[in-house]
Design an enzyme around this catalytic site. Structure first.
Site, PDB file in Angstrom:
ATOM      1  N   GLY A  72       0.766  -1.138   0.041  1.00 57.09           N
ATOM      2  CA  GLY A  72       0.064  -0.125  -0.048  1.00 57.09           C
ATOM      3  C   GLY A  72       0.696   1.159   0.062  1.00 57.09           C
ATOM      4  O   GLY A  72       0.578   2.216  -0.724  1.00 57.09           O
ATOM      5  N   SER A  73       1.852   1.204   0.658  1.00 59.59           N
ATOM      6  CA  SER A  73       2.830   2.377   0.988  1.00 59.59           C
ATOM      7  C   SER A  73       3.366   2.809  -0.558  1.00 59.59           C
ATOM      8  O   SER A  73       3.396   4.010  -0.793  1.00 59.59           O
ATOM      9  CB  SER A  73       3.880   2.329   2.124  1.00 59.59           C
ATOM     10  OG  SER A  73       3.274   2.005   3.106  1.00 59.59           O
ATOM     11  N   ASN A 152      -8.027   4.389   8.808  1.00 50.91           N
ATOM     12  CA  ASN A 152      -7.447   3.285   9.572  1.00 50.91           C
ATOM     13  C   ASN A 152      -7.711   3.169  10.937  1.00 50.91           C
ATOM     14  O   ASN A 152      -7.761   2.317  11.528  1.00 50.91           O
ATOM     15  CB  ASN A 152      -5.967   2.708   9.061  1.00 50.91           C
ATOM     16  CG  ASN A 152      -5.226   4.110   9.185  1.00 50.91           C
ATOM     17  OD1 ASN A 152      -5.547   5.323   8.404  1.00 50.91           O
ATOM     18  ND2 ASN A 152      -4.319   4.017   9.945  1.00 50.91           N
ATOM     19  N   GLN A 180      -7.917   0.299   3.311  1.00 51.70           N
ATOM     20  CA  GLN A 180      -8.735  -0.255   4.406  1.00 51.70           C
ATOM     21  C   GLN A 180     -10.003  -0.594   3.737  1.00 51.70           C
ATOM     22  O   GLN A 180     -10.596  -1.643   4.494  1.00 51.70           O
ATOM     23  CB  GLN A 180      -9.047   0.617   5.327  1.00 51.70           C
ATOM     24  CG  GLN A 180      -7.797   0.968   6.534  1.00 51.70           C
ATOM     25  CD  GLN A 180      -7.395  -0.183   7.288  1.00 51.70           C
ATOM     26  OE1 GLN A 180      -8.294  -1.121   7.545  1.00 51.70           O
ATOM     27  NE2 GLN A 180      -6.131  -0.214   7.762  1.00 51.70           N
ATOM     28  N   HIS A 202      -2.441  -7.583   2.448  1.00 53.86           N
ATOM     29  CA  HIS A 202      -2.223  -7.950   3.841  1.00 53.86           C
ATOM     30  C   HIS A 202      -3.397  -7.468   4.602  1.00 53.86           C
ATOM     31  O   HIS A 202      -3.423  -7.755   5.902  1.00 53.86           O
ATOM     32  CB  HIS A 202      -0.697  -7.757   4.480  1.00 53.86           C
ATOM     33  CG  HIS A 202      -0.621  -6.390   4.884  1.00 53.86           C
ATOM     34  ND1 HIS A 202      -0.387  -5.949   6.266  1.00 53.86           N
ATOM     35  CD2 HIS A 202      -0.278  -5.159   4.189  1.00 53.86           C
ATOM     36  CE1 HIS A 202      -0.108  -4.701   6.532  1.00 53.86           C
ATOM     37  NE2 HIS A 202      -0.037  -4.254   5.087  1.00 53.86           N
ATOM     38  N   THR A 238      11.972  -7.732 -10.413  1.00 52.40           N
ATOM     39  CA  THR A 238      11.088  -9.157 -10.750  1.00 52.40           C
ATOM     40  C   THR A 238      10.019  -9.310  -9.762  1.00 52.40           C
ATOM     41  O   THR A 238       9.721  -8.962  -8.608  1.00 52.40           O
ATOM     42  CB  THR A 238      12.190 -10.285 -10.114  1.00 52.40           C
ATOM     43  OG1 THR A 238      13.376 -10.004 -11.242  1.00 52.40           O
ATOM     44  CG2 THR A 238      11.748 -11.662 -10.726  1.00 52.40           C
ATOM     45  N   CYS A 325       1.719   2.410  13.492  1.00 51.68           N
ATOM     46  CA  CYS A 325       2.852   3.320  13.205  1.00 51.68           C
ATOM     47  C   CYS A 325       3.288   4.504  14.243  1.00 51.68           C
ATOM     48  O   CYS A 325       4.263   4.667  14.409  1.00 51.68           O
ATOM     49  CB  CYS A 325       2.467   3.973  12.037  1.00 51.68           C
ATOM     50  SG  CYS A 325       1.466   2.745  10.880  1.00 51.68           S
TER      51      CYS A 325
END
Ligand SMILES: *Cc1c(COP(=O)(O)O)cnc(C)c1O
Length: 392
Positions: A72-73, A152, A180, A202, A238, A325
Site C-alpha cells: 500500500g505504501s 484506518n 482499508q 495484507h 522481478t 505506526c
C-alpha cells in the site's frame, strides 16, 4: 488454556488458507522468473496475468489498469509522486485531508520540501470533510486530489464518488488510498469514478509486501522504480509472483463472500460498540453510520492507551491504540486530534478491528475481559480520582 483473540485486522490480517494454497506452488516448484521464456517462466507470467484479471474483476477495473506494487505504501507513493512529477509544469498544488495514513501524509510532506503546496482539508468530529471546503480549496494550479477512502484508525468511510465528481468537473486527477476498504466493502472503480486507487493484500487476508495501484486507462504515470521492463515499464523489479497470486486469491475470496462477511462482521462490531459504550466516560470515535464493518474504535477517559493494549495482550487479546505506526511515539495520533479530541482524551484510544475470521465467542471474550481492565487501570490512575472528585 487462555483464549487468543486477534482484533487488530486494520494493522494486518492472518493469511487466508485459500491464499496460502494458491501461493504454495509458486514458492516451491514454479519458481521461474516471469520474464524468462522457458516453460516455468511462462508459468509464472501466466499466474501473474490471471491474478491481474482477478483483481481487476473484484474492483470493476480492466486488467490493463492494474499495476502490482510492493504494498500500500508504495502504491500511495507512486501515485502521488508521479502525478506531482508529471504535472509540475501545470501546477504544484495538491489537496488532501488531515486524516490520511502516514504513507500519504509523509509523502506529501516530502513534496512540500520540494516546493509543492498542500492543502490539508479539516474534518468534523466524525472524520468527514466538507465538500464545500474541497470545492473552495481547488485552484488553477491544483494538480491532484488525494483522499483516503476509509480511515484506518476510526473507520470513517468518505464519500469518494462525490469527491470524484468534483475533481472531474474541475479536470483534476483524483487518487484514493483504499487500503482499508478493498476486500471489506464493495468497490467498483467505474462507479466511484476515481483515477488512481491504492490497495494492499495484507489488509484483506492476503500476504504482506504486495499491493496494487489502479491507474485508469489513458493516464500515463512515470515509474517510481526504474530498472527492468516489468509492469509495462512502470514498476521495475522481478515480480513477487507468489505474493501476487496470494493477493488475487484473497481478494477473489473476499469479493465472493462480501455480502455475507459484511453482515457477519457488522453484527459483531455493533455488539462490541454497544457493549463497550456501557463503560462510563467512553466514546465511539469515527462516523457511526458511514463506517467500516470491522472497526470498533473508542476513547476511554483517564486511560493510557498503551497500558490498555498491554493489559489486553496479557489476556490474549490483540488490539491497538491510535495506529500501529504511531505507537513508537508518545504523541496521540494526528487523526484523533483532527476529530477534535483533547490530547489527554486521545491518549486513551483503543482500536478493535475484526474481520470474518473472528467469531461471536471472540466478541463475548472481549466484552467480558475489557471492562474490568479499564476499571483496574482507572483505580490506579490519579487522574481518575480527580475526575471522580469533579476536579478534572
Ligand atoms: C496499511 C495501510 C497503508 C500501508 O500499506 P502497506 O501495505 O502496509 O504498505 C496505507 N494506507 C492505509 C489506509 C493503510 O491502512
Amino acid at each position: 488454556m487462555q483464549r487468543f483473540v486477534y482484533a487488530d485486522n486494520a494493522g494486518t490480517t492472518a493469511l487466508s488458507k485459500t491464499a496460502l494454497d494458491a501461493m504454495m506452488p509458486y514458492l516451491t516448484e514454479f519458481y521461474g522468473n516471469p520474464s524468462s521464456i522457458y516453460s516455468i517462466g511462462r508459468k509464472s507470467k501466466t499466474a501473474i496475468e490471471n491474478s491481474r484479471l482477478k483483481i481487476a474483476t473484484a474492483i470493476g477495473a480492466k486488467t490493463e489498469e492494474i499495476y502490482f506494487t510492493g504494498g500500500g505504501s508504495e502504491a500511495d507513493n507512486w501515485a502521488i509522486r508521479s502525478v506531482a512529477e508529471k504535472l509540475s509544469k501545470k501546477g504544484r498544488h495538491i489537496i488532501s485531508t488531515v486524516i490520511e495514513h502516514h504513507a500519504v501524509l509523509h509523502t506529501l510532506r516530502a513534496l512540500e520540501k520540494q516546493g509543492y503546496e498542500v492543502t490539508y482539508l479539516p474534518v468534523n468530529a466524525l472524520g468527514q470533510i466538507s465538500l464545500d471546503d474541497l470545492k473552495n480549496a481547488i485552484r488553477d494550479d491544483t494538480i491532484l486530489i488525494t483522499i483516503i477512502m476509509a480511515n484506518n484508525e476510526i473507520g470513517t468511510i468518505l464519500p469518494i464518488a462525490e469527491i470524484s465528481k468534483i475533481a472531474k468537473e474541475r479536470g483534476i486527477l483524483f487518487h484514493t488510498d483504499a487500503v482499508q476498504a478493498v476486500g471489506h466493502i464493495p468497490i467498483d472503480v467505474s462507479e466511484l469514478g476515481v483515477d488512481l486507487l491504492s490497495l494492499a493484500a495484507h489488509k484483506f487476508r492476503g500476504p504482506k509486501g504486495v499491493g496494487a495501484l489502479f491507474v485508469k486507462k489513458g493516464i500515463f504515470l512515470p515509474a517510481l522504480l526504474t530498472g527492468g521492463g516489468q509492469e509495462k515499464g512502470r514498476r521495475a523489479g522481478t515480480e513477487n509472483v507468489a505474493g501476487i497470486v496470494g493477493m488475487a486469491a484473497a481478494l477473489e475470496e473476499a469479493a465472493a463472500n462480501m455480502d455475507e462477511n459484511v453482515k457477519k462482521v457488522t453484527a459483531m462490531r455493533d455488539r462490541l460498540i454497544e457493549g463497550l459504550l456501557k463503560i462510563p466516560f467512553s466514546q465511539l470515535t469515527g462516523d457511526p453510520v458511514n463506517r467500516l464493518p470491522g472497526t470498533a474504535s473508542f476513547v476511554f477517559e483517564c486511560i493510557e492507551g498503551e497500558s490498555l493494549v498491554l493489559a489486553l495482550d496479557s489476556k490474549g487479546i490483540c488490539a491497538s491504540s491510535g495506529s500501529a505506526c504511531s505507537s513508537a511515539s508518545l504523541d496521540p495520533s494526528h487523526v484523533l486530534l483532527a476529530i477534535g479530541l483533547k490530547h489527554e482524551v486521545a491518549h486513551g484510544s483503543l482500536r478493535l478491528t475484526i474481520n470474518e475470521d473472528n467469531t461471536d465467542e471472540d466478541i463475548d471474550y472481549i466484552l467480558a475481559e475489557l471492562p474490568p481492565i479499564i476499571a483496574r487501570l482507572r483505580d490506579m490512575s490519579p487522574l481518575w480520582e480527580d475526575k471522580l472528585n469533579g476536579k478534572y
